[in-house]
Design an enzyme around this catalytic site. Structure first.
Site, PDB file in Angstrom:
ATOM      1  N   ASP A   1       0.848  -1.187   0.000  1.00 21.76           N
ATOM      2  CA  ASP A   1       0.000   0.000   0.000  1.00 21.76           C
ATOM      3  C   ASP A   1       0.884   1.237   0.000  1.00 21.76           C
ATOM      4  O   ASP A   1       0.677   2.182   0.751  1.00 21.76           O
ATOM      5  CB  ASP A   1      -0.948  -0.008   1.222  1.00 21.76           C
ATOM      6  CG  ASP A   1      -1.910  -1.181   1.158  1.00 21.76           C
ATOM      7  OD1 ASP A   1      -2.656  -1.262   0.169  1.00 21.76           O
ATOM      8  OD2 ASP A   1      -1.910  -2.026   2.076  1.00 21.76           O
TER       9      ASP A   1
ATOM     10  N   LYS B   1       1.606   3.186  -5.141  1.00 25.49           N
ATOM     11  CA  LYS B   1       2.158   2.968  -6.495  1.00 25.49           C
ATOM     12  C   LYS B   1       1.304   3.659  -7.552  1.00 25.49           C
ATOM     13  O   LYS B   1       1.812   4.210  -8.518  1.00 25.49           O
ATOM     14  CB  LYS B   1       2.202   1.469  -6.836  1.00 25.49           C
ATOM     15  CG  LYS B   1       3.234   0.694  -6.056  1.00 25.49           C
ATOM     16  CD  LYS B   1       3.252  -0.747  -6.475  1.00 25.49           C
ATOM     17  CE  LYS B   1       1.976  -1.484  -6.140  1.00 25.49           C
ATOM     18  NZ  LYS B   1       1.693  -1.660  -4.723  1.00 25.49           N
TER      19      LYS B   1
ATOM     20  N   GLY C   1      -6.620  -3.440  -5.813  1.00 24.14           N
ATOM     21  CA  GLY C   1      -7.572  -2.342  -6.016  1.00 24.14           C
ATOM     22  C   GLY C   1      -6.838  -1.031  -6.231  1.00 24.14           C
ATOM     23  O   GLY C   1      -5.871  -0.760  -5.540  1.00 24.14           O
ATOM     24  N   HIS C   2      -7.258  -0.231  -7.209  1.00 24.59           N
ATOM     25  CA  HIS C   2      -6.678   1.101  -7.339  1.00 24.59           C
ATOM     26  C   HIS C   2      -7.745   2.103  -7.766  1.00 24.59           C
ATOM     27  O   HIS C   2      -8.660   1.773  -8.489  1.00 24.59           O
ATOM     28  CB  HIS C   2      -5.463   1.133  -8.274  1.00 24.59           C
ATOM     29  CG  HIS C   2      -5.644   0.363  -9.550  1.00 24.59           C
ATOM     30  ND1 HIS C   2      -5.365  -0.989  -9.629  1.00 24.59           N
ATOM     31  CD2 HIS C   2      -6.070   0.724 -10.764  1.00 24.59           C
ATOM     32  CE1 HIS C   2      -5.620  -1.396 -10.854  1.00 24.59           C
ATOM     33  NE2 HIS C   2      -6.048  -0.385 -11.568  1.00 24.59           N
TER      34      HIS C   2
ATOM     35  N   GLN D   1       0.817  -5.176  -5.780  1.00 24.13           N
ATOM     36  CA  GLN D   1       1.260  -5.634  -4.448  1.00 24.13           C
ATOM     37  C   GLN D   1       2.686  -5.161  -4.125  1.00 24.13           C
ATOM     38  O   GLN D   1       3.105  -4.155  -4.675  1.00 24.13           O
ATOM     39  CB  GLN D   1       1.134  -7.164  -4.333  1.00 24.13           C
ATOM     40  CG  GLN D   1      -0.313  -7.662  -4.322  1.00 24.13           C
ATOM     41  CD  GLN D   1      -0.857  -8.019  -5.680  1.00 24.13           C
ATOM     42  OE1 GLN D   1      -0.167  -8.590  -6.494  1.00 24.13           O
ATOM     43  NE2 GLN D   1      -2.104  -7.687  -5.949  1.00 24.13           N
TER      44      GLN D   1
HETATM   45  P1  IMP Z   1      -4.093 -13.032  -2.458  1.00 27.15           P
HETATM   46  O1  IMP Z   1      -3.215 -12.216  -3.341  1.00 27.15           O
HETATM   47  O2  IMP Z   1      -5.542 -12.715  -2.601  1.00 27.15           O
HETATM   48  O3  IMP Z   1      -3.811 -14.500  -2.571  1.00 27.15           O
HETATM   49  O4  IMP Z   1      -3.733 -12.629  -0.945  1.00 27.15           O
HETATM   50  C1  IMP Z   1      -2.489 -12.992  -0.362  1.00 27.15           C
HETATM   51  C2  IMP Z   1      -1.970 -11.892   0.552  1.00 27.15           C
HETATM   52  O5  IMP Z   1      -1.629 -10.764  -0.213  1.00 27.15           O
HETATM   53  C3  IMP Z   1      -3.000 -11.403   1.585  1.00 27.15           C
HETATM   54  O6  IMP Z   1      -2.295 -11.083   2.782  1.00 27.15           O
HETATM   55  C4  IMP Z   1      -3.551 -10.145   0.961  1.00 27.15           C
HETATM   56  O7  IMP Z   1      -4.023  -9.220   1.940  1.00 27.15           O
HETATM   57  C5  IMP Z   1      -2.308  -9.610   0.265  1.00 27.15           C
HETATM   58  N1  IMP Z   1      -2.633  -8.766  -0.896  1.00 27.15           N
HETATM   59  C6  IMP Z   1      -3.075  -9.181  -2.104  1.00 27.15           C
HETATM   60  N2  IMP Z   1      -3.235  -8.132  -2.934  1.00 27.15           N
HETATM   61  C7  IMP Z   1      -2.878  -7.032  -2.248  1.00 27.15           C
HETATM   62  C8  IMP Z   1      -2.783  -5.633  -2.593  1.00 27.15           C
HETATM   63  O8  IMP Z   1      -3.062  -5.215  -3.728  1.00 27.15           O
HETATM   64  N3  IMP Z   1      -2.344  -4.793  -1.586  1.00 27.15           N
HETATM   65  C9  IMP Z   1      -1.993  -5.237  -0.335  1.00 27.15           C
HETATM   66  N4  IMP Z   1      -2.060  -6.533   0.014  1.00 27.15           N
HETATM   67  C10 IMP Z   1      -2.490  -7.420  -0.926  1.00 27.15           C
END
Ligand code: IMP
Length: 469
Positions: A12, A15, A39-40, A241
């Protein structure tokens, strides 16, 4: 020339804003990993757009590419595109034929596995979008790719192999009855039995394939980008991410299933590492640290119920006060859930690790305004573990959790009119903040390309455009 944008913390870091500012010069913006877990919010000509899959550049008239390293849910993609069309936009989005397809059964399996893990308190806290199960099938050589949707015979064959396995997993391993599961619990747009039905999936996904073909959306990603580059166009590679949740370099197993680090940009677009490496690699850094969910955070201030591990966080009165201050000033609450994020001082061992993994040529440091008004700003400069000083994070998450941050202190900087600072440039940044930024740049041996001093795109001090770096 390429510019690659990488999150250096937990995802977070802001970016999106930097992609907006530096994406101005790009002709093509390509995402290289992840899916609709990212999400953006894009603000364009006064309108706000909430997107999870369509690259933000596509809203601004650039070509947006979802690279082969992405996992694509066509239902989400078309929902987002339809919503943008309704608002009068006509974004140009291309999807790599080698990208893998998220099927509704992947979302169901994501939810079921998290449920099982939560019984032992080891849930990852995934976004429930089916990201992990789709990458699992990719690595297991049983995935369905975007290109497969264009050929009904191939699609049939792929589904015939994979769907019975998934059904058996739910019925025989988890011991569940498909008819008894509720689609709403998994956010899918078909019933759960349909999500595991070869014929129903074939019809639905063949139709997605037809639409992708009719709209000319699919590309051979590497070849497409190489051609654009040969024509003199500029390409931005947009990581989703962050390093802390990279499957190889993050806090495994509390990670996502792809590589947000810069190596992912080469593999996930089909442009070679030399192409990525000849360009700029921008590490996006937040001036402090935040994390959602559980896992180590040695510089944590305060404590967030249900997320901070029992031994973690500075739970003194001052620690709690600072946490609340930074959280409120920085708006550190989940965009969807409103949950407070865990916050802490900047963690330099983690940033050194991120810089090593991605080879940052420069940095964009966001949220410098958030820390204004504090008398002292601290940084976790190194860790102490078993009597030893560590400059970078240990490789196991368990050892990382045992690390104690060793701090350096900086004199704080005052609250100023940050929009004036953004207009006036780097020299207008308060001196103590410049010292802080200089320390970060020196430790990571990288230039400062930009400093974020407010939430808007215009609240950015641009020091150097990475396309000129
Ligand atoms: P997944 O990507 O849905 O499999 O989630 C795996 C981990 O990555 C979890 O801890 C999510 O909260 C984290 N995560 C996935 N996408 C994001 C993002 O865009 N921002 C922050 N954390 C993320």
């Amino acid at each position: 020339m390429t510019v690659t944008i990488v999150g250096s913390q937990f995802g977070d870091e802001g970016k999106g804003g930097i992609v907006d500012v530096f994406g101005e010069r790009a002709d093509v913006v390509a995402r290289y990993q992840g899916g609709d877990n990212a999400g953006h919010t894009v603000v364009h000509e006064g309108e706000e757009y909430k997107l999870s899959l369509v690259p933000s550049g596509a809203v601004r008239g650039k070509i947006g590419v979802l690279g082969n390293g992405c996992v694509v849910n066509p239902a989400t993609l078309f929902d987002e595109l339809d919503a943008l069309h309704e608002r009068g936009l006509d974004p140009d989005v291309r999807v790599a034929e080698r990208a893998h397809v998220i099927m509704p059964f992947h979302r169901v399996l994501d939810g079921l596995e998290e449920d099982v893990k939560s019984e032992d308190d080891i849930a990852v806290g995934t976004t429930g979008r089916g990201i992990g199960p789709t990458y699992e099938d990719k690595a297991g050589r049983r995935g369905v790719r975007i290109g497969d949707l264009l050929d009904p015979d191939v699609l049939r064959d792929r589904l015939a192999y994979v769907v019975p396995q998934k059904r058996a997993l739910v019925e025989q391993v988890y011991g569940l009855d498909l008819d008894a599961l509720d689609a709403e619990d998994f956010g899918i747009e078909v019933t759960v039995p349909e999500a595991f039905d070869e014929d129903a999936l074939f019809e639905r996904y063949r139709a997605f394939g037809e639409r992708l073909a009719e709209e000319g959306m699919t590309v051979n990603c590497g070849a497409f980008l190489a051609r654009r580059r040969a024509e003199g166009e500029q390409v931005m590679m947009e990581g989703a991410q962050g390093t802390g949740i990279d499957i190889d370099h993050g806090s495994y197993p509390y990670v996502t299933s792809s590589n947000p680090t810069a190596g992912g940009a080469a593999v996930g677009t089909g442009l070679g590492p030399t192409v990525v490496g000849q360009g700029a690699v921008v590490g996006i850094v937040k001036a402090y640290i935040t994390r959602v969910g559980t896992g180590p955070l040695p510089t944590e201030l305060g404590h967030v119920e249900g997320q901070t591990p029992p031994e973690g966080g500075d739970t003194s009165e001052r620690g709690q006060e600072l946490a609340t201050y930074i959280r409120d000033e920085g708006g550190e609450y989940g965009t969807v859930t409103g949950r407070p994020r865990r916050v802490g001082w900047l963690d330099m061992p983690m940033l050194r690790h991120a810089a090593t993994a991605s080879g940052f040529t420069g940095l964009a440091v966001n949220h410098v305004d958030t820390l204004a008004g504090l008398e002292t700003v601290k940084v976790g400069h190194t860790y102490e573990l078993d009597g030893e000083e560590l400059e970078t994070i240990p490789a196991t998450t368990e050892k990382w959790a045992e690390c104690e941050a060793q701090y350096r202190e900086f004199d704080g900087w005052p609250e100023v009119d940050w929009s004036e600072v953004a207009d006036a440039g780097y020299d207008a940044i308060p001196e103590n903040a410049q010292e802080y930024l200089g320390y970060i740049a020196a430790e990571l041996d990288a230039d400062i390309y930009a400093v974020g001093v407010g939430p808007g795109r215009e609240d950015t001090v641009v020091v150097q455009d990475p396309f000129d770096a």
